[in-house]
Scaffold this motif. Structure first.
Motif, PDB file in Angstrom:
ATOM      1  N   VAL A 139     -11.599  78.161  97.836  1.00 11.43           N
ATOM      2  CA  VAL A 139     -13.003  78.740  98.541  1.00 11.43           C
ATOM      3  C   VAL A 139     -13.035  78.147  99.499  1.00 11.43           C
ATOM      4  O   VAL A 139     -13.306  76.780  99.367  1.00 11.43           O
ATOM      5  CB  VAL A 139     -14.067  78.867  97.285  1.00 11.43           C
ATOM      6  N   ILE A 140     -13.298  78.789 100.629  1.00 15.00           N
ATOM      7  CA  ILE A 140     -13.650  78.151 101.941  1.00 15.00           C
ATOM      8  C   ILE A 140     -15.025  78.794 102.397  1.00 15.00           C
ATOM      9  O   ILE A 140     -15.174  79.877 102.720  1.00 15.00           O
ATOM     10  CB  ILE A 140     -12.603  78.493 102.923  1.00 15.00           C
ATOM     11  N   VAL A 141     -15.849  77.967 102.365  1.00 16.91           N
ATOM     12  CA  VAL A 141     -17.452  78.145 102.450  1.00 16.91           C
ATOM     13  C   VAL A 141     -17.845  77.742 103.966  1.00 16.91           C
ATOM     14  O   VAL A 141     -17.758  76.557 104.383  1.00 16.91           O
ATOM     15  CB  VAL A 141     -18.513  77.654 101.568  1.00 16.91           C
ATOM     16  N   ALA A 142     -18.291  78.719 104.868  1.00 11.17           N
ATOM     17  CA  ALA A 142     -18.862  78.593 106.148  1.00 11.17           C
ATOM     18  C   ALA A 142     -20.174  78.951 106.194  1.00 11.17           C
ATOM     19  O   ALA A 142     -20.629  80.104 105.815  1.00 11.17           O
ATOM     20  CB  ALA A 142     -18.075  79.348 107.174  1.00 11.17           C
ATOM     21  N   GLY A 143     -21.238  78.055 106.520  1.00 14.05           N
ATOM     22  CA  GLY A 143     -22.429  78.662 106.791  1.00 14.05           C
ATOM     23  C   GLY A 143     -23.343  77.335 107.291  1.00 14.05           C
ATOM     24  O   GLY A 143     -23.129  76.322 107.555  1.00 14.05           O
ATOM     25  N   LEU A 144     -24.529  77.853 107.547  1.00 13.48           N
ATOM     26  CA  LEU A 144     -25.606  76.770 108.126  1.00 13.48           C
ATOM     27  C   LEU A 144     -26.190  75.851 106.901  1.00 13.48           C
ATOM     28  O   LEU A 144     -26.339  76.290 105.851  1.00 13.48           O
ATOM     29  CB  LEU A 144     -26.908  77.766 108.697  1.00 13.48           C
TER      30      LEU A 144
END
Length: 239
Positions: A139-144
């Motif tokens: 799982v690759i999570v991208a966020g602020l």
């Protein structure tokens, strides 16, 4: 020329790191992994996520991209960077419903799940645990990592303790050009979730985050006093 050279070196380093993670995860296929990409707005989080996804596809891994259905800025069914580069995705109100909506057979065959604008998912931690620990997905999570007041935004920081890797990106301060770690909101709107682009937000360094907040607070106070005076004037006129 110097700026272009620096950008080129950064991209090569980032691609090298991505390739290392891809082959590492592929070598322990089925055991699951969580990778977090975070930073302020305009720091290239979605770009980094798309590079990673494309690297996964290039080595033959099956991929699905997800984003919050709240984000309709550029396209409803695509993850799109601020530079206009897009990739098809599933736009969802929550993550835990994804396996059923995608189809359990198809979900079981997935190797990698990318999540863009992850701060908008309240069930992010729960989903990452299940997908990586129970289902063996990468799982690759991208966020602020923070909101415009530099407070923890959503559950992105909650995922760090279960992450295999954490990458914090920086932008360029729009005022001085130094590294920008924070997101400054240009409007007086106080909602935590206010989706927008360069018309609403700008990346800034610490110095200009503090300076601009002082100016914005002073401006807000002036406007509030002016609004109150106008209201009192209207009441007096009616009387």
């Amino acid at each position: 020329m110097a700026a272009t050279l620096k950008a080129s070196i950064l991209l090569k380093t980032l691609d090298s790191d991505i390739v290392g993670d891809v082959f590492s995860d592929q070598g322990r296929r089925g055991s699951g992994a969580v990778h977090v990409i975070m930073g302020p707005m305009f720091s290239g989080k979605s770009t980094s996520l798309l590079r990673r996804i494309k690297s996964e596809i290039s080595v033959g891994r099956s991929v699905a991209m997800l984003k919050s259905s709240k984000d309709t800025r550029y396209a409803k069914d695509s993850v799109v960077t601020h530079d206009g580069i897009g990739f098809p995705c599933w736009a969802l109100p929550d993550l835990m419903s994804f396996p059923d909506k995608f189809g359990l057979d198809a979900y079981n065959k997935l190797d990698v799940i990318g999540i863009d604008e992850a701060q908008f998912f309240g069930d992010l931690y729960e989903f990452c645990c299940k997908a990586a620990d129970d289902d063996g997905k990468t799982v690759i999570v991208a966020g602020l990592d923070g909101d415009y007041l530099r407070r923890s935004f959503g559950a992105v920081l909650d995922v760090i303790p279960i992450a295999d890797s954490v990458t914090k990106l920086t932008a360029r301060c729009e005022v001085c050009g130094q590294k920008a770690f924070f997101t400054l909101r240009k409007t007086c709107d106080t909602r935590t979730e206010l989706i927008g682009g360069a018309d609403v937000y700008m990346p800034v360094c610490r110095k200009h985050y503090i300076t601009n907040h002082i100016v914005m607070k002073a401006s807000k106070k002036v406007l509030e006093v002016a609004d109150k005076a106008r209201a009192e004037s209207c009441v007096a006129a009616i009387i």
